[in-house]
Design a protein around this motif. Structure first.
Motif, mmCIF file in Angstrom:
data_model
loop_
_atom_site.group_PDB
_atom_site.id
_atom_site.type_symbol
_atom_site.label_atom_id
_atom_site.label_comp_id
_atom_site.label_asym_id
_atom_site.label_seq_id
_atom_site.Cartn_x
_atom_site.Cartn_y
_atom_site.Cartn_z
ATOM 1 N N ILE A 342 -8.778 -47.581 6.762
ATOM 2 C CA ILE A 342 -8.984 -46.130 6.876
ATOM 3 C C ILE A 342 -8.127 -45.415 5.840
ATOM 4 N N PRO A 343 -8.682 -44.505 5.068
ATOM 5 C CA PRO A 343 -7.879 -43.738 4.114
ATOM 6 C C PRO A 343 -6.799 -42.929 4.829
ATOM 7 N N ASP A 344 -5.655 -42.787 4.184
ATOM 8 C CA ASP A 344 -4.550 -42.035 4.783
ATOM 9 C C ASP A 344 -4.958 -40.600 5.120
ATOM 10 N N GLU A 345 -5.827 -40.018 4.295
ATOM 11 C CA GLU A 345 -6.247 -38.637 4.541
ATOM 12 C C GLU A 345 -7.026 -38.508 5.854
ATOM 13 N N HIS A 346 -7.666 -39.591 6.289
ATOM 14 C CA HIS A 346 -8.403 -39.560 7.547
ATOM 15 C C HIS A 346 -7.489 -39.873 8.733
ATOM 16 N N LEU A 347 -6.508 -40.733 8.512
ATOM 17 C CA LEU A 347 -5.557 -41.042 9.589
ATOM 18 C C LEU A 347 -4.694 -39.834 9.935
ATOM 19 N N GLN A 348 -4.360 -39.023 8.928
ATOM 20 C CA GLN A 348 -3.541 -37.819 9.131
ATOM 21 C C GLN A 348 -2.227 -38.146 9.830
ATOM 22 N N GLY A 349 -1.613 -39.255 9.410
ATOM 23 C CA GLY A 349 -0.315 -39.617 9.965
ATOM 24 C C GLY A 349 -0.362 -40.292 11.317
ATOM 25 N N GLN A 350 -1.545 -40.483 11.878
ATOM 26 C CA GLN A 350 -1.683 -41.117 13.184
ATOM 27 C C GLN A 350 -1.795 -42.634 13.034
ATOM 28 N N GLY A 351 -1.463 -43.345 14.111
ATOM 29 C CA GLY A 351 -1.759 -44.758 14.174
ATOM 30 C C GLY A 351 -3.222 -44.964 14.518
ATOM 31 N N ALA A 372 -4.481 -52.838 17.895
ATOM 32 C CA ALA A 372 -4.692 -53.603 19.121
ATOM 33 C C ALA A 372 -4.716 -55.104 18.852
ATOM 34 N N PHE A 373 -4.833 -55.495 17.577
ATOM 35 C CA PHE A 373 -4.850 -56.903 17.213
ATOM 36 C C PHE A 373 -3.513 -57.376 16.634
ATOM 37 N N GLY A 374 -2.541 -56.471 16.554
ATOM 38 C CA GLY A 374 -1.234 -56.841 16.032
ATOM 39 C C GLY A 374 -0.705 -55.801 15.059
ATOM 40 N N GLU A 375 0.576 -55.907 14.739
ATOM 41 C CA GLU A 375 1.204 -54.943 13.845
ATOM 42 C C GLU A 375 0.529 -54.902 12.479
ATOM 43 N N MET A 376 0.084 -56.060 11.983
ATOM 44 C CA MET A 376 -0.529 -56.120 10.667
ATOM 45 C C MET A 376 -1.931 -55.515 10.647
ATOM 46 N N GLY A 377 -2.436 -55.150 11.814
ATOM 47 C CA GLY A 377 -3.751 -54.523 11.879
ATOM 48 C C GLY A 377 -3.719 -53.014 11.730
ATOM 49 N N GLU A 378 -2.532 -52.450 11.683
ATOM 50 C CA GLU A 378 -2.423 -51.002 11.532
ATOM 51 C C GLU A 378 -3.090 -50.546 10.236
ATOM 52 N N LYS A 379 -3.712 -49.384 10.286
ATOM 53 C CA LYS A 379 -4.480 -48.761 9.197
ATOM 54 C C LYS A 379 -5.896 -49.319 9.064
ATOM 55 N N TYR A 380 -6.270 -50.246 9.956
ATOM 56 C CA TYR A 380 -7.614 -50.814 9.930
ATOM 57 C C TYR A 380 -8.331 -50.550 11.255
ATOM 58 N N VAL A 381 -9.642 -50.632 11.209
ATOM 59 C CA VAL A 381 -10.450 -50.662 12.427
ATOM 60 C C VAL A 381 -11.458 -51.804 12.312
ATOM 61 N N ARG A 382 -11.804 -52.378 13.461
ATOM 62 C CA ARG A 382 -12.849 -53.389 13.511
ATOM 63 C C ARG A 382 -14.121 -52.737 14.014
ATOM 64 N N ILE A 383 -15.210 -52.953 13.292
ATOM 65 C CA ILE A 383 -16.489 -52.334 13.627
ATOM 66 C C ILE A 383 -17.501 -53.444 13.905
ATOM 67 N N ALA A 384 -18.063 -53.446 15.101
ATOM 68 C CA ALA A 384 -19.018 -54.480 15.501
ATOM 69 C C ALA A 384 -20.430 -54.092 15.083
#
Length: 417
Positions: A342-351, A372-384
């Motif tokens: 996710i681009p930082d501009e979309h996260l807006q400082g949120q986890g 939800a999958f671990g610390e290294m998963g931050e800034k990502y999302v899983r899309i099914a």
């Protein structure tokens, strides 16, 4: 009777739950699932791309065989906890035909109530307080939680699919005392979609023999591959059965997720440990499901390729749509997911937890937060990739509108798959 209240979120309970429950981390999908349920109860049309829950049908011969077997009175009795022999023989035949792996159905195969159940019970059979397992980060949650439920500890290692990742595992095995008992692997990987070639597992086998550690490989997406890629089996590496087991499932390749049919195959000692645990916990899988699963593996191999083509088309639509709105994504060669940054501009400082909640409420689209999958998963999302192409396009459009990148224009979504 006085009911006690403790500080761990367990209300109205007469005694404190077991330590194995109290030491579990918060279930990070819980808030999203609760909000999704509430919105649907209120009549909201939520596009749910959060869970890898196939919407497509199993092959019709499998359904017909289930119906036929369910009409036979003797099939409603208790079954065998290891699975009926003909089912175990069929998975052995599939492994021989697809990966060149020879398995003894009597001692190297056990059927599970889905691979998740088998995985959890094997950890319970193999581990206890003071033991440790090495798990890549990010990871499918049960790979961590099963270890915790067994009373053991997890050593997280930043995930990879190359020699550097193996070297990180080796460093832990070399320096940690007492030495970890298990290394838990998962390729094709959930959630990141990382894949490997056979040489990776060749190195893992040598690592396991060098450090006297056991391997558990989760092969849930072994049949869900694209663009000519063929996922290798861990057991196809020389000596793999000496050091570990592999979990396989019909949930994804045959769209039989709700049937709860999986297998653990490989090292006979580990299979026996799992069989011992299961002998105390269950009487096996509903026998018509086992009989129909034989038909799936024996007669419905074409369905695997057909489903892969469906996912390939959805993948391409999803990746193109995500890139159009500025999200970083690698095109996956396997699994039923896209792992998007996710681009930082979309996260807006949120986890990613808060971002996913905001997206669900505002865009009516459910995604799985990487955290939800671990610390290294931050800034990502899983899309099914569990909706049809029009529905996927609509989901990304709703995200785009919510994030303020495009004016709203109504498109009628389609539910057909």
């Amino acid at each position: 009777m006085t009911v006690k209240k403790n500080n761990n979120g367990f209300d109205n309970i007469p005694v404190t739950p077991a330590e194995r429950i109290l030491r579990l981390p918060p279930y990070l999908f819980g808030r999203i699932n609760a909000m999704k349920h509430s919105m649907r109860q209120a009549g909201e049309d939520v596009i749910d791309l959060g869970m890898g829950n196939p919407v497509d049908m199993p092959p019709s011969p499998v359904i017909e065989k289930l119906r036929e077997a369910a009409l036979e009175p003797r099939n409603h009795r208790y079954s065998a906890s290891m699975g009926i022999y003909n089912l175990r023989r069929e998975i052995a035949r599939l492994y021989e035909a697809r990966w060149g792996v020879s398995l003894d159905p009597a001692s190297e195969v056990i059927a599970c109530i889905g691979s998740k159940e088998g995985f959890s019970h094997l950890c319970l059979a193999m581990m206890g307080p003071g033991d440790t397992a090495v798990v890549g980060d990010p990871a499918f949650p049960i790979h961590n939680y099963s270890v915790a439920l067994a009373g053991a500890n997890v050593i997280s290692v930043p995930l990879g699919n190359d020699h550097k990742f193996i070297a990180r595992i080796a460093d832990v095995l070399h320096h940690l005392y007492p030495r970890p008992k298990l290394v838990i692997l998962n390729y094709p990987h959930n959630p990141t979609t990382l894949t490997v070639e056979q040489g990776f597992f060749d190195e893992i086998v040598q690592l396991a023999k060098t450090y006297s550690v056991a391997i558990i490989h989760d092969f849930a997406y072994g049949l869900t591959c694209f663009d000519g890629y063929k996922a290798p089996s861990f057991l196809a590496s020389d000596g793999a059965k000496d050091v570990g087991v592999e979990f396989f499932t019909l949930s994804k390749g045959f769209n039989m997720a709700g049937w709860r049919i999986g297998f653990c195959v490989g090292n006979p000692g580990m299979i026996k440990a799992l069989a011992t645990i299961k002998g105390y916990y269950d009487y096996g899988i509903f026998q018509p499901i086992q009989i129909a699963s034989i038909i799936a593996m024996r007669d419905c191999q074409d369905a695997i390729d057909a489903q892969a083509k469906i996912y390939t088309a959805r993948r391409d639509v999803l990746c193109n749509s995500l890139r159009r709105i500025g999200w970083e994504v690698d095109v996956p060669k396997a699994t039923m997911f896209v792992w998007a940054k996710i681009p930082d501009e979309h996260l807006q400082g949120q986890g990613t937890i808060e971002f996913s909640l905001r997206l669900l409420e505002g865009a009516k689209v459910a995604l799985s937060p990487g955290r939800a999958f671990g610390e290294m998963g931050e800034k990502y999302v899983r899309i099914a990739m569990v909706e049809n192409e029009l529905r996927l396009k609509q989901a990304i459009r709703q995200i785009e509108i919510f994030l303020g990148k495009k004016p709203e224009k109504r498109i009628r979504p389609s539910r057909k798959t």
